[in-house]
Design a protein around this motif. Structure first.
Motif, PDB file in Angstrom:
ATOM      1  N   GLU A 128       3.079  -0.158 -16.425  1.00 27.72           N
ATOM      2  CA  GLU A 128       1.772   0.481 -16.649  1.00 27.72           C
ATOM      3  C   GLU A 128       0.635  -0.543 -16.624  1.00 27.72           C
ATOM      4  O   GLU A 128      -0.462  -0.250 -16.136  1.00 27.72           O
ATOM      5  N   GLU A 129       0.880  -1.745 -17.160  1.00 29.15           N
ATOM      6  CA  GLU A 129      -0.144  -2.796 -17.120  1.00 29.15           C
ATOM      7  C   GLU A 129      -0.463  -3.162 -15.670  1.00 29.15           C
ATOM      8  O   GLU A 129      -1.636  -3.292 -15.298  1.00 29.15           O
ATOM      9  N   LEU A 130       0.581  -3.341 -14.880  1.00 31.96           N
ATOM     10  CA  LEU A 130       0.383  -3.682 -13.478  1.00 31.96           C
ATOM     11  C   LEU A 130      -0.400  -2.578 -12.769  1.00 31.96           C
ATOM     12  O   LEU A 130      -1.349  -2.842 -12.030  1.00 31.96           O
ATOM     13  N   LYS A 131      -0.037  -1.337 -13.034  1.00 34.43           N
ATOM     14  CA  LYS A 131      -0.728  -0.205 -12.402  1.00 34.43           C
ATOM     15  C   LYS A 131      -2.199  -0.167 -12.819  1.00 34.43           C
ATOM     16  O   LYS A 131      -3.085   0.042 -11.980  1.00 34.43           O
ATOM     17  N   GLU A 132      -2.472  -0.391 -14.098  1.00 35.22           N
ATOM     18  CA  GLU A 132      -3.872  -0.405 -14.568  1.00 35.22           C
ATOM     19  C   GLU A 132      -4.679  -1.478 -13.854  1.00 35.22           C
ATOM     20  O   GLU A 132      -5.827  -1.242 -13.458  1.00 35.22           O
ATOM     21  N   MET A 133      -4.090  -2.665 -13.681  1.00 32.58           N
ATOM     22  CA  MET A 133      -4.814  -3.750 -13.018  1.00 32.58           C
ATOM     23  C   MET A 133      -4.988  -3.467 -11.528  1.00 32.58           C
ATOM     24  O   MET A 133      -6.048  -3.743 -10.968  1.00 32.58           O
ATOM     25  N   VAL A 134      -3.976  -2.916 -10.890  1.00 36.43           N
ATOM     26  CA  VAL A 134      -4.103  -2.567  -9.472  1.00 36.43           C
ATOM     27  C   VAL A 134      -5.240  -1.557  -9.303  1.00 36.43           C
ATOM     28  O   VAL A 134      -6.102  -1.715  -8.427  1.00 36.43           O
ATOM     29  N   LEU A 135      -5.273  -0.543 -10.152  1.00 33.12           N
ATOM     30  CA  LEU A 135      -6.343   0.461 -10.075  1.00 33.12           C
ATOM     31  C   LEU A 135      -7.716  -0.161 -10.332  1.00 33.12           C
ATOM     32  O   LEU A 135      -8.695   0.177  -9.660  1.00 33.12           O
ATOM     33  N   ALA A 136      -7.797  -1.083 -11.296  1.00 35.40           N
ATOM     34  CA  ALA A 136      -9.072  -1.738 -11.601  1.00 35.40           C
ATOM     35  C   ALA A 136      -9.550  -2.586 -10.429  1.00 35.40           C
ATOM     36  O   ALA A 136     -10.741  -2.575 -10.083  1.00 35.40           O
ATOM     37  N   ILE A 137      -8.633  -3.300  -9.813  1.00 32.16           N
ATOM     38  CA  ILE A 137      -9.000  -4.142  -8.669  1.00 32.16           C
ATOM     39  C   ILE A 137      -9.418  -3.274  -7.479  1.00 32.16           C
ATOM     40  O   ILE A 137     -10.411  -3.556  -6.813  1.00 32.16           O
ATOM     41  N   ASN A 139     -10.663  -0.269  -7.656  1.00 25.35           N
ATOM     42  CA  ASN A 139     -11.943   0.318  -8.038  1.00 25.35           C
ATOM     43  C   ASN A 139     -13.080  -0.673  -7.823  1.00 25.35           C
ATOM     44  O   ASN A 139     -14.131  -0.317  -7.280  1.00 25.35           O
ATOM     45  N   GLU A 140     -12.877  -1.904  -8.256  1.00 24.34           N
ATOM     46  CA  GLU A 140     -13.911  -2.923  -8.116  1.00 24.34           C
ATOM     47  C   GLU A 140     -14.181  -3.224  -6.645  1.00 24.34           C
ATOM     48  O   GLU A 140     -15.304  -3.504  -6.249  1.00 24.34           O
ATOM     49  N   SER A 141     -13.140  -3.165  -5.842  1.00 21.12           N
ATOM     50  CA  SER A 141     -13.276  -3.411  -4.397  1.00 21.12           C
ATOM     51  C   SER A 141     -13.763  -2.171  -3.659  1.00 21.12           C
ATOM     52  O   SER A 141     -13.943  -2.205  -2.441  1.00 21.12           O
ATOM     53  N   GLU A 142     -13.930  -1.071  -4.407  1.00 20.57           N
ATOM     54  CA  GLU A 142     -14.343   0.214  -3.852  1.00 20.57           C
ATOM     55  C   GLU A 142     -13.378   0.711  -2.783  1.00 20.57           C
ATOM     56  O   GLU A 142     -13.771   1.319  -1.792  1.00 20.57           O
ATOM     57  N   LEU A 143     -12.082   0.422  -2.998  1.00 14.83           N
ATOM     58  CA  LEU A 143     -11.033   0.912  -2.122  1.00 14.83           C
ATOM     59  C   LEU A 143     -10.397   2.140  -2.763  1.00 14.83           C
ATOM     60  O   LEU A 143     -10.057   2.118  -3.942  1.00 14.83           O
ATOM     61  N   LEU A 144     -10.255   3.176  -1.997  1.00 15.65           N
ATOM     62  CA  LEU A 144      -9.624   4.386  -2.495  1.00 15.65           C
ATOM     63  C   LEU A 144      -8.262   4.535  -1.839  1.00 15.65           C
ATOM     64  O   LEU A 144      -8.162   4.587  -0.610  1.00 15.65           O
ATOM     65  N   ALA A 149       0.213   5.762  -2.722  1.00 18.73           N
ATOM     66  CA  ALA A 149       0.050   4.383  -2.228  1.00 18.73           C
ATOM     67  C   ALA A 149       0.000   3.398  -3.390  1.00 18.73           C
ATOM     68  O   ALA A 149       0.597   2.314  -3.318  1.00 18.73           O
ATOM     69  N   VAL A 150      -0.689   3.766  -4.460  1.00 17.73           N
ATOM     70  CA  VAL A 150      -0.747   2.902  -5.647  1.00 17.73           C
ATOM     71  C   VAL A 150       0.653   2.742  -6.244  1.00 17.73           C
ATOM     72  O   VAL A 150       1.081   1.636  -6.576  1.00 17.73           O
ATOM     73  N   GLU A 151       1.377   3.856  -6.349  1.00 12.30           N
ATOM     74  CA  GLU A 151       2.751   3.803  -6.870  1.00 12.30           C
ATOM     75  C   GLU A 151       3.630   2.909  -6.002  1.00 12.30           C
ATOM     76  O   GLU A 151       4.466   2.159  -6.521  1.00 12.30           O
ATOM     77  N   GLU A 152       3.432   2.967  -4.703  1.00 15.37           N
ATOM     78  CA  GLU A 152       4.233   2.136  -3.790  1.00 15.37           C
ATOM     79  C   GLU A 152       3.919   0.649  -4.000  1.00 15.37           C
ATOM     80  O   GLU A 152       4.823  -0.185  -3.980  1.00 15.37           O
ATOM     81  N   ILE A 153       2.647   0.319  -4.212  1.00 13.39           N
ATOM     82  CA  ILE A 153       2.263  -1.077  -4.486  1.00 13.39           C
ATOM     83  C   ILE A 153       2.950  -1.554  -5.764  1.00 13.39           C
ATOM     84  O   ILE A 153       3.524  -2.645  -5.805  1.00 13.39           O
ATOM     85  N   VAL A 154       2.898  -0.736  -6.792  1.00  9.93           N
ATOM     86  CA  VAL A 154       3.515  -1.101  -8.076  1.00  9.93           C
ATOM     87  C   VAL A 154       5.029  -1.218  -7.914  1.00  9.93           C
ATOM     88  O   VAL A 154       5.638  -2.193  -8.373  1.00  9.93           O
ATOM     89  N   ASP A 155       5.641  -0.242  -7.240  1.00 14.11           N
ATOM     90  CA  ASP A 155       7.093  -0.279  -7.029  1.00 14.11           C
ATOM     91  C   ASP A 155       7.510  -1.521  -6.250  1.00 14.11           C
ATOM     92  O   ASP A 155       8.464  -2.217  -6.622  1.00 14.11           O
ATOM     93  N   GLN A 156       6.795  -1.807  -5.189  1.00 13.39           N
ATOM     94  CA  GLN A 156       7.130  -2.955  -4.347  1.00 13.39           C
ATOM     95  C   GLN A 156       6.960  -4.261  -5.132  1.00 13.39           C
ATOM     96  O   GLN A 156       7.804  -5.159  -5.040  1.00 13.39           O
TER      97      GLN A 156
END
Length: 194
Positions: A128-137, A139-144, A149-156
């Protein structure tokens, strides 16, 4: 002589430290510390005129917005606030920025990045920490990206980093993962200091 000393201390903000001392304790030269002091003054007087960097001033300096809540900015602020008193003093500012100096060993950059992602301070990075940071990054990069896709990044990331399969990433696993993925640390060096 007492008058000069008290007058000098009134001109320096709380937490001010001598540039020579800070240069000895960090990778920065005295000239770089003095330049950082000028930057520090601009940030610390941008909203609250007290010579200390408050979270809103820090966020304004990083992202040009002091109102938008940002997990990434909050985490960096918390890591810079070494005294845990809600403000960043000049010495804390310089010591914390030291990790971004080009001459700082990569091991220190990896350790800082680990602390950044270890949101709960447990000594490991959970899913969950990793997912929160991925989402924050993102968001900051304005990437949707889609939730999938987010789950796949976290899983990988977990497949690569969680080598013992216990569902968390410890500092040693993070070090191996970061060494294999140098892009993870690309923002950990301020190029203008080269």
């Amino acid at each position: 002589m007492g008058c000069v000393s008290s007058k000098e201390s009134r001109r320096r903000p709380p937490g001010y430290e001598d540039p020579n001392t800070l240069a000895r304790e960090t990778t920065f030269s005295v000239n770089e510390v003095e330049a950082l002091y000028e930057l520090y003054k601009r940030i610390s007087y941008s909203i609250t005129k007290d010579g200390l960097i408050h979270k809103e001033e820090f966020q304004l300096a990083l992202f040009r917005n002091s109102n938008k809540r940002n997990l990434f900015a909050d985490r960096i602020f918390d890591l810079f606030d070494l005294k845990r008193n809600g403000v960043i003093e000049f010495g804390e500012f310089v010591r914390s920025l030291d990790v971004f100096h080009p001459a700082t060993p990569v091991e220190e950059k990896i350790a800082f990045a680990f602390r950044l992602y270890d949101l709960r301070g447990t000594g490991f990075i959970g899913r969950e920490e990793l997912k929160e940071m991925v989402l924050a990054i993102l968001n900051e990069s304005e990437l949707l990206l889609s939730d999938d896709a987010v789950e796949e990044i976290v899983d990988q990331t977990f497949r690569q980093a969680d080598m013992n399969g216990d569902g968390k990433i410890d500092p040693d696993e993070w070090k191996v993962f970061a060494s294999k993925n140098p892009a993870l640390l690309k923002n950990m060096t301020l190029p203008y200091l080269k």
